[in-house]
Write an enzyme that holds these catalytic residues in place. Structure first.
Site, mmCIF file in Angstrom:
data_model
loop_
_atom_site.group_PDB
_atom_site.id
_atom_site.type_symbol
_atom_site.label_atom_id
_atom_site.label_comp_id
_atom_site.label_asym_id
_atom_site.label_seq_id
_atom_site.Cartn_x
_atom_site.Cartn_y
_atom_site.Cartn_z
ATOM 1 N N GLY A 1 8.685 -15.067 5.945
ATOM 2 C CA GLY A 1 9.945 -15.760 5.682
ATOM 3 C C GLY A 1 10.174 -16.748 6.803
ATOM 4 C CB CYS B 1 3.902 -15.010 8.418
ATOM 5 S SG CYS B 1 3.967 -16.787 8.678
ATOM 6 C CB ILE C 1 2.229 -20.109 4.521
ATOM 7 C CG1 ILE C 1 1.328 -19.929 3.292
ATOM 8 C CG2 ILE C 1 3.394 -21.035 4.201
ATOM 9 C CD1 ILE C 1 1.958 -19.198 2.159
ATOM 10 C CG HIS D 1 1.821 -14.715 4.203
ATOM 11 N ND1 HIS D 1 3.054 -14.210 4.545
ATOM 12 C CD2 HIS D 1 1.778 -15.973 4.708
ATOM 13 C CE1 HIS D 1 3.737 -15.117 5.223
ATOM 14 N NE2 HIS D 1 2.988 -16.200 5.345
ATOM 15 C CD GLU E 1 2.880 -11.044 2.617
ATOM 16 O OE1 GLU E 1 1.973 -10.539 3.314
ATOM 17 O OE2 GLU E 1 3.627 -11.956 3.034
#
Lengths: 310, 202
Positions: free
Chosen positions: B49, B81, B139, B175, B177
């Site tokens: 996030g 992250c 990201i 990530h 996930e």
């Protein structure tokens, strides 16, 4: 530019290659914004206020939608200087708007290093027939939609994130509600259909059948679905979250209000705790004046931004 | 032993993806937004996030100190992250007032790989994850600038550590996930199980 820009890197184990601009990193970026608020800003000072308030990203544009409505004229991509100042001012992601179909504005925004491009109906469309081929870019795109078919057409063109269009610059949430409910209802209908009826559904939705099948299987869009257009209060933001939005764009609602910093914080907190009425009471107190707003029903047909695009 | 109950800090970020990954890895995920909910979990995930947003909300909703206490008491925590940033003892290129939970003896560089146009996918060998390489999605990702002696580096990109472990604390700059490969979550669920069995023996 290609969908998968490959750059090999040196000095690392196992000859790892890095692939940039993939659908995975484009859609994944939007996943990281979920539960957050993205705020329209027109200068570096507003961007800092937004970041201080807990915005997950800012949207750089020259005039907020309420001013575009009030002042008229052609609305275009922002001045690159302004965008660069905003990028320099904050550490959170910076988005910027390009006109519908104006792929060169999008190329400029990508070269400036913006993190997301909003191909936006709030700006004056550059092409009445064609949206940007978003697959050709490394930077991801968010696009507006009023119903499922429109959302899937944008995703087919490469959009990595969808937002309800609402009616920007009005401070009136009804169209955002209608668009969110419509998209959710359209999805609900698909999930109830037998597989052989999805072809006719795709025809009616004017959307590619593979995407229609994917939505029927997932029970949601294959990308993140935010809401936008007319959100002006913490309760508006919580309403849209309870209606199933993954997050919230706030345009004119913050910087056209009496106390932008306080309202921005309140909308962020309401978006996180959208199911907690006691918290919503607390954050809704003492916010000062909300933006005055325009009733959507009083807008002339030509003044409706949601009808731009197809 | 029943499936461990693993909380996901649900103030902002990709909570749903972590829930799916934890379920696939044999845990029961629950969303955590309040202090009382923290007492009911065997482990905690800090999702991806925006770290400045999550940090501010931790302070506003009075979760920062309770979380620090839980980490100090040995609660297993996995951060991806933004979660890696929140677990770090310090951050470079963050906001000066950015609240961190801390506990992991690393200094993390925020957005170290660049802006979104520099985000990338790559295959990585991760220590503790046997089998083929892990497909990693980065990201606007951070990396570890400095790591203390107690920190084990599990994976690196261009010599920068991107997956680290220190006892019950696990952090990745990428990530896991977001892909369908939940072996990193499996590693964390194992950490939670072994920490729980230690607690049970006491």
């Amino acid at each position: 530019m290609s969908e998968a820009q490959t750059a090999s890197t040196s000095g690392q184990a196992a000859g790892t290659t890095r692939q940039a601009g993939t659908a995975g990193v484009k859609r994944g970026m939007a996943e990281m914004l979920k539960g957050g608020v993205i705020m329209d800003v027109v200068n570096a000072e507003q961007a800092r206020i937004a970041e201080d308030a807990g915005a997950v990203a800012v949207m750089a544009l020259e005039r907020v939608p309420a001013d575009i409505r009030a002042q008229g004229g052609v609305a275009r991509m922002s001045d690159p200087d302004m965008i660069s100042e905003i990028i320099a001012a904050v550490s959170i992601p910076v988005m910027a708007k390009a006109r519908i179909g104006h792929f060169v504005e999008a190329q400029v925004l990508q070269a400036l290093g913006v993190d997301y491009v909003d191909e936006s109906e709030v700006l004056t469309p550059a092409d009445p027939h064609h949206h940007i081929d978003k697959r050709a870019f490394t930077v991801p795109f968010v696009c507006g939609a009023t119903n499922l078919g429109e959302a899937l057409r944008r995703i087919a063109e490469g959009a990595a994130m969808i937002r309800s269009k609402g009616e920007a610059g009005t401070g009136e949430v009804s169209n955002a509600v209608v668009h969110m409910r419509t998209i959710r209802a359209d999805i609900g209908r698909l999930t109830a259909l037998p597989a052989e009826e999805l072809y006719a559904a795709a025809k009616e939705l004017r959307a590619p059948v593979d995407l229609v099948e994917e939505v029927a299987r997932l029970g949601r869009l294959p990308v993140v679905l935010f809401t936008a257009g007319g959100i002006a209060t913490p309760a508006d933001a919580a309403l849209m979250m309870q209606l199933g939005a993954d997050g919230v764009f706030v345009g004119s609602g913050i910087f056209k209000s009496g106390d932008p910093a306080r309202r921005a914080r309140a909308i962020v907190e309401a978006t996180t705790m959208y199911n907690d009425a006691d918290l919503l009471v607390k954050v809704s107190r003492g916010l000062g004046e909300a933006m005055v707003g325009i009733n959507v029903t009083e807008l002339a047909a030509t003044a409706r931004y949601a009808d731009r695009g197809w | 032993m029943s499936d461990p109950r693993i909380g996901i800090l649900a103030l902002q970020g990709d909570v749903r993806e972590h829930a799916r990954a934890l379920t696939a890895a044999g845990a029961r995920p629950v969303e955590v937004r309040r202090e009382a909910e923290l007492d009911e979990v065997d482990g905690l995930v800090l999702p991806g996030g925006e770290s400045t947003t999550i940090g501010r909300l931790l302070r506003v909703f009075a979760l920062l100190e309770p979380l620090r206490a839980k980490v100090a008491a040995g609660l297993p925590v996995f951060g991806s992250c933004a979660g890696m940033i929140l677990l770090a003892r310090d951050v470079v290129d963050g906001r000066p007032d950015q609240p961190l939970i801390g506990g992991l003896d690393v200094v993390v560089r925020r957005n170290a790989f660049g802006r979104q146009v520099d985000s990338f996918e790559a295959d990585l060998d991760v220590v503790g994850v046997p089998g083929p390489p892990v497909h990693a999605v980065f990201i606007r990702a951070p990396w570890v600038d400095k790591a203390g002696g107690a920190v084990e580096v599990l994976a690196s990109v261009a010599e920068a550590p991107v997956a680290v472990r220190q006892g019950p604390l696990l952090a990745t700059a990428f990530h896991p996930e977001l892909t369908g490969d939940f072996r990193v979550h499996g590693l964390f669920v194992d950490i939670v199980r072994s920490s729980r069995s230690v607690a049970d023996r006491r």
